[in-house]
Scaffold this active site. Structure first.
Site, short mmCIF file in Angstrom:
data_model
loop_
_atom_site.label_atom_id
_atom_site.label_comp_id
_atom_site.label_asym_id
_atom_site.label_seq_id
_atom_site.Cartn_x
_atom_site.Cartn_y
_atom_site.Cartn_z
N GLY A 80 12.35 -1.63 17.73
CA GLY A 80 12.91 -2.74 18.49
C GLY A 80 13.83 -3.61 17.67
O GLY A 80 14.85 -4.11 18.17
N ASP A 81 13.50 -3.81 16.40
CA ASP A 81 14.33 -4.64 15.52
C ASP A 81 15.73 -4.04 15.37
O ASP A 81 16.73 -4.75 15.38
CB ASP A 81 13.69 -4.77 14.13
CG ASP A 81 12.24 -5.20 14.18
OD1 ASP A 81 11.86 -5.88 15.16
OD2 ASP A 81 11.49 -4.86 13.25
N GLY A 117 11.76 2.13 25.18
CA GLY A 117 11.56 3.33 24.38
C GLY A 117 12.51 4.43 24.75
O GLY A 117 13.71 4.21 24.97
N ASN A 135 8.49 -9.97 20.92
CA ASN A 135 7.84 -9.19 19.85
C ASN A 135 6.38 -9.63 19.68
O ASN A 135 5.96 -10.08 18.61
CB ASN A 135 8.61 -9.35 18.54
CG ASN A 135 8.44 -8.14 17.64
OD1 ASN A 135 7.73 -7.19 17.97
ND2 ASN A 135 9.10 -8.16 16.50
#
Length: 305
Positions: free
Chosen positions: A264-265, A235, A173
């Site tokens: 993403g989380d 994605g 991240n």
């Protein structure tokens, strides 16, 4: 994918902040968010019907906004036992602006965040407070905000925890502004990828940080460092199985993207919840991708159930 021991207790470690999300009328919605916090909330939701428990580990202040954060942690069903309160410090603050395509930009005010003191010498929390968990999630943000000496201790602890049978999940991240330099960011992330039991990289973050020419180069580098478990987020293209055993094909049905915050989380949460249930790697990738698709179709990091 097999984990080293059954996953019943999960800890997500990092920084939770006050979130300002701009509205079209010029006002702002005040929320609570942060990368590992977002994952913890979605994990707790996904595992609500099991005996698994999800804890959030952080430092906050004693001000009204820190009270708001603590209330949010508890209201989402997270264990707040390892939330440290620090007198005189406050939580970080960030604002989100989104363009017409749903892509977001962030403005941060976090230099005096209480979370930067997590696990320091005067902290009431010890890294060994995490020893009783089965899975611990860390991210590059979790590490980047910490002083160098504390960061080094976290890496040593994570290595020992993994060798003792615990599961370390890691997502780089990458946020360049949080690191002292690109060299340090690469060194720390390389070390974490080498010891992570579950790797959850994003292709664009890895290419930006390490200069890989494409997704295949990212996967090859990670696998060269010993990464065999986890999924690389790509994605709309869908996740890439880092074990090489499965080929995930996302649904052809398009998703109307409203806000990519926490994409993403939430993938991490869906994936890890599925792994905690004992499901296959393919099922875990699907769960992560589906949950992320739901989240990006709504504004803000935490969507309504």
């Amino acid at each position: 994918m097999k984990t080293k021991r059954p996953i019943h207790r999960i800890a997500c470690v990092g920084e939770v902040m006050v979130e300002l999300r701009a509205r079209p009328d010029g006002t702002a919605h005040i929320g609570v968010a942060g990368d590992t916090y977002n994952t913890a909330v979605y994990l707790a939701r996904a595992l609500r019907d099991t005996d698994a428990k999800v804890a959030y580990v952080t430092s906050i202040g004693t001000d009204p906004y820190s009270d708001r954060i603590l209330d949010a942690i508890r209201n989402h069903g997270l264990d707040a036992t390892l939330v440290e309160r620090r007198v005189g410090l406050m939580p970080g603050l960030y604002a989100i602006d989104t363009d017409d395509m749903g892509e977001r930009s962030f403005s941060y005010w976090r230099s005096a965040s209480a979370a930067r003191q997590l696990f320091s010498d005067d902290s009431t929390l010890s890294l060994h407070d995490l020893d009783t968990f089965d899975l611990v999630l860390l991210t590059g943000i979790s590490l980047a905000i910490l002083p160098l000496a504390v960061r080094s201790k976290v890496l040593d602890w994570a290595d020992a925890f993994s060798k003792a049978g615990g599961t370390i999940a890691y997502d780089s991240n990458h946020r360049p502004a949080l690191w002292e330099s690109s060299d340090i960011a690469r060194q720390v992330n390389a070390a974490m990828w080498r010891l992570a039991d579950i790797a959850l990289p994003s292709a664009d973050d890895e290419q930006a940080l390490f200069g890989d020419c494409d997704n295949a180069a990212v996967a090859a580098r990670l696998q060269g460092w010993g990464v065999r478990n986890g999924a690389m987020k790509r994605g709309a293209e869908g996740p890439l199985d880092l074990s090489g055993a499965y080929d995930f094909k996302p649904s052809a049905e398009p998703i109307k993207v409203v806000d990519t915050t926490a994409a993403g989380d939430s993938f991490n949460a869906g994936y890890l919840a599925s792994i905690a249930r004992g499901n296959s790697q393919l099922d875990a990738m699907k769960a992560g991708h589906v949950l992320a698709g739901r989240v990006i179709a709504s504004p803000g990091a935490i969507i309504q159930e």
